[in-house]
Scaffold this active site. Structure first.
Site, PDB file in Angstrom:
ATOM      1  N   GLY A 100     -18.274  31.956 -61.351  1.00 29.78           N
ATOM      2  CA  GLY A 100     -19.496  32.650 -61.704  1.00 29.78           C
ATOM      3  C   GLY A 100     -19.516  33.705 -61.066  1.00 29.78           C
ATOM      4  N   THR A 101     -19.304  33.874 -59.942  1.00 28.11           N
ATOM      5  CA  THR A 101     -19.538  35.159 -58.759  1.00 28.11           C
ATOM      6  C   THR A 101     -18.905  36.303 -59.791  1.00 28.11           C
ATOM      7  OG1 THR A 101     -19.639  33.916 -56.971  1.00 28.11           O
ATOM      8  CG2 THR A 101     -19.336  36.336 -56.760  1.00 28.11           C
ATOM      9  N   ASN A 171     -30.491  27.348 -59.578  1.00 25.62           N
ATOM     10  CA  ASN A 171     -29.574  26.390 -59.026  1.00 25.62           C
ATOM     11  C   ASN A 171     -30.357  25.407 -58.045  1.00 25.62           C
ATOM     12  OD1 ASN A 171     -29.601  29.226 -58.146  1.00 25.62           O
ATOM     13  ND2 ASN A 171     -28.708  28.455 -56.409  1.00 25.62           N
ATOM     14  N   GLN A 195     -25.479  27.026 -63.979  1.00 22.39           N
ATOM     15  CA  GLN A 195     -26.244  25.771 -63.876  1.00 22.39           C
ATOM     16  C   GLN A 195     -26.583  25.079 -65.042  1.00 22.39           C
ATOM     17  OE1 GLN A 195     -25.598  23.985 -61.157  1.00 22.39           O
ATOM     18  NE2 GLN A 195     -25.252  25.471 -59.516  1.00 22.39           N
ATOM     19  N   SER A 215     -19.157  28.792 -64.893  1.00 27.28           N
ATOM     20  CA  SER A 215     -18.295  28.418 -63.743  1.00 27.28           C
ATOM     21  C   SER A 215     -17.710  27.191 -63.935  1.00 27.28           C
ATOM     22  CB  SER A 215     -18.881  28.633 -62.408  1.00 27.28           C
ATOM     23  OG  SER A 215     -17.839  28.286 -61.322  1.00 27.28           O
ATOM     24  N   GLY A 216     -16.197  27.041 -63.877  1.00 20.80           N
ATOM     25  CA  GLY A 216     -15.809  25.814 -63.919  1.00 20.80           C
ATOM     26  C   GLY A 216     -16.028  24.713 -62.908  1.00 20.80           C
ATOM     27  N   HIS A 217     -15.875  24.953 -61.455  1.00 17.18           N
ATOM     28  CA  HIS A 217     -16.031  24.094 -60.667  1.00 17.18           C
ATOM     29  C   HIS A 217     -17.528  23.299 -60.694  1.00 17.18           C
ATOM     30  CE1 HIS A 217     -18.169  25.894 -57.084  1.00 17.18           C
ATOM     31  NE2 HIS A 217     -18.121  27.059 -57.835  1.00 17.18           N
ATOM     32  N   THR A 253      -2.989  38.251 -63.945  1.00 15.92           N
ATOM     33  CA  THR A 253      -2.161  37.076 -64.577  1.00 15.92           C
ATOM     34  C   THR A 253      -3.103  36.071 -64.857  1.00 15.92           C
ATOM     35  OG1 THR A 253       0.010  37.962 -63.595  1.00 15.92           O
ATOM     36  CG2 THR A 253      -0.135  35.634 -64.591  1.00 15.92           C
ATOM     37  N   CYS A 333     -24.297  28.543 -50.544  1.00 18.88           N
ATOM     38  CA  CYS A 333     -23.694  29.634 -49.936  1.00 18.88           C
ATOM     39  C   CYS A 333     -24.611  30.183 -48.743  1.00 18.88           C
ATOM     40  CB  CYS A 333     -23.309  30.740 -50.920  1.00 18.88           C
ATOM     41  SG  CYS A 333     -23.707  30.548 -52.629  1.00 18.88           S
TER      42      CYS A 333
HETATM   43  N1  PLP Z   1     -24.585  31.526 -60.282  1.00 18.65           N
HETATM   44  C1  PLP Z   1     -25.404  30.273 -60.018  1.00 18.65           C
HETATM   45  C2  PLP Z   1     -26.630  30.217 -60.496  1.00 18.65           C
HETATM   46  C3  PLP Z   1     -24.708  29.586 -59.001  1.00 18.65           C
HETATM   47  O1  PLP Z   1     -25.231  28.243 -58.763  1.00 18.65           O
HETATM   48  C4  PLP Z   1     -23.583  29.614 -58.496  1.00 18.65           C
HETATM   49  C5  PLP Z   1     -22.845  28.725 -57.514  1.00 18.65           C
HETATM   50  O2  PLP Z   1     -23.619  28.160 -56.769  1.00 18.65           O
HETATM   51  C6  PLP Z   1     -22.921  30.761 -58.895  1.00 18.65           C
HETATM   52  C7  PLP Z   1     -23.655  31.655 -59.728  1.00 18.65           C
HETATM   53  C8  PLP Z   1     -21.719  31.106 -58.386  1.00 18.65           C
HETATM   54  O3  PLP Z   1     -20.377  30.694 -58.867  1.00 18.65           O
HETATM   55  P1  PLP Z   1     -19.062  30.460 -58.211  1.00 18.65           P
HETATM   56  O4  PLP Z   1     -19.055  29.562 -57.129  1.00 18.65           O
HETATM   57  O5  PLP Z   1     -18.101  29.965 -59.489  1.00 18.65           O
HETATM   58  O6  PLP Z   1     -18.612  31.824 -58.087  1.00 18.65           O
END
Ligand code: PLP
Length: 393
Positions: A100-101, A171, A195, A215-217, A253, A333
């Protein structure tokens, strides 16, 4: 339920000398229950099964011409098509990223084209910190609902606004933002859907966005894979240079096992709304002076953010952790940072109120029994902490 922590070593240890209180706390066998799925999720069995052959058998570099490379390319193409289909996109509109980031960074730095970026005060740091690197950007506030008003966005537009970035679901609060309405303003829109994915239906065409981050995780795939939807024709400058991967939009890659995992994870869905509602109702009923933040707003069905008056959220988080319950006192975070959540401040909570709020995010594996056990642990911990709190009378 997650496996009990290992306490076996306590037995031999305690034969030698009496364990201290700290050792008892650490070593006591505790059943662990996870209520922090917005931070991350375990990889599901079916995702693991789908991705494993790509580590050992179909391990080729998808850019290689030989058999191994072509097999990997085929898997990558299939995963890209599946991801695209599930988002309502076409395969060449999907750029795989590391999460996601990176998707947010690529969207904002790659598509704002030197113009002004308009965003909101409740975005994830992946958006806000990236916006801060631009020459021109500003934020619209959201008010107590935790939902941005499209009219406020319209009023904040500048003649050179080139991109609007508004998250699909928050989130911390779970509030769902009116993306379709914002799109109608006629400026290209990026939405951070990290989210929202897996929790509410997501169709990028129906939303009308130019860019959408996932984002996958957060949905049962491993960390290190995500994607950015880039609408056909939307201008995107690469931010990472090297080979000609991802149609020259993101060099490096390709993470084939990750792409397979993301595609597989997107195929499953777990109902959590009944558990979330049960949790909220039981907390409000059994623990006095509790409030659900942004309760009346449209929210994703797995998230609730509850304020416990007179409680320090970190103290409550630790008390719950000792009893085996994992929750969050803010975005993962920023946990550990002394500052209260910027999202909770943005919806008008005082610093004290913000620091007395806990996020519960449910997911696969949570059960009614776990929710009931959590409520019981909460009631006991909150009563105990309030007795010690000078702020609570
Ligand atoms: N955007 C939102 C709304 C999120 O909740 C998060 C992760 O907490 C991210 C972005 C970042 O995603 P990633 O952890 O995959 O970098």
């Amino acid at each position: 339920m997650y496996p009990p922590s290992h306490a076996e070593s306590a037995t031999s240890h305690s034969q030698a000398r009496k364990p201290t209180l700290a050792a008892k706390l650490v070593l006591a066998p505790v059943n662990r229950y996870y209520f922090d799925h917005n931070a991350t999720t375990p990889v599901t069995a079916e995702v693991l099964e789908a991705m494993l052959p790509a580590f050992t058998q179909n391990f080729g570099n998808a850019s290689s011409i030989h058999h191994f490379g072509q097999a990997a390319r085929q898997h990558l193409d299939t995963a890209r098509k599946q991801v695209a289909d599930m988002l309502g996109a076409s395969p060449d509109e999907i750029v795989f990223t590391s999460g996601g980031t990176e998707s947010d960074n690529l969207a904002i730095l790659g598509a704002s084209a030197g113009g002004h970026l308009l965003t909101t005060t409740i975005e994830h740091p992946a958006v806000l910190q990236t916006a801060g690197r631009l020459a021109g950007w500003s934020c619209v506030n959201v008010g107590a609902t935790g939902v941005v008003d499209p009219d406020d966005i319209r009023r904040a537009l500048k003649p050179n606004t080139s991109l609007i970035s508004v998250m699909h679901a928050n989130n911390e609060l779970g509030t769902i933002q009116p993306i379709e309405e914002i799109v109608k303003l006629g400026i290209p829109v990026h939405s951070d859907g990290v989210q929202a994915l897996g929790k509410i239906p997501v169709n990028v065409r129906d939303l009308g966005v130019a860019l959408y981050s996932i984002s996958g995780h957060k949905i049962g795939a491993p960390k290190g894979i995500g994607a950015l939807y880039v609408r056909k024709g939307a201008k995107l400058n690469a931010r990472q240079f090297g080979g000609r991967h991802e149609r020259e939009r993101r060099a490096g890659t390709e993470n084939v096992p990750g792409a397979i995992a993301l595609a597989r994870a997107m195929q499953s869905h777990f109902e959590t709304e009944h558990l979330r509602d049960r949790l909220e109702q039981a907390v409000l009923k059994s623990i006095p002076d509790t409030h659900v933040n942004a309760a009346g707003s449209p929210r994703i069905p797995n998230t609730t953010n509850i304020r416990f008056d007179g409680i320090d959220s970190d103290a409550l988080l630790i008390a719950l952790d000792l009893k085996g319950f994992a929750v969050s006192s803010g975005a993962a975070c920023s946990s550990g940072a002394p500052e209260p959540s910027h999202v909770l401040l943005a919806i008008g909570l005082t610093r004290e109120q913000a620091r007395s709020s806990i996020r519960f995010s449910l997911g696969r594996g949570n059960t009614i029994e776990q929710v009931d056990a959590l409520v019981e642990a909460l009631a006991a911990s909150v009563a105990h902490l309030r007795k010690l709190s000078p702020a609570y009378v």
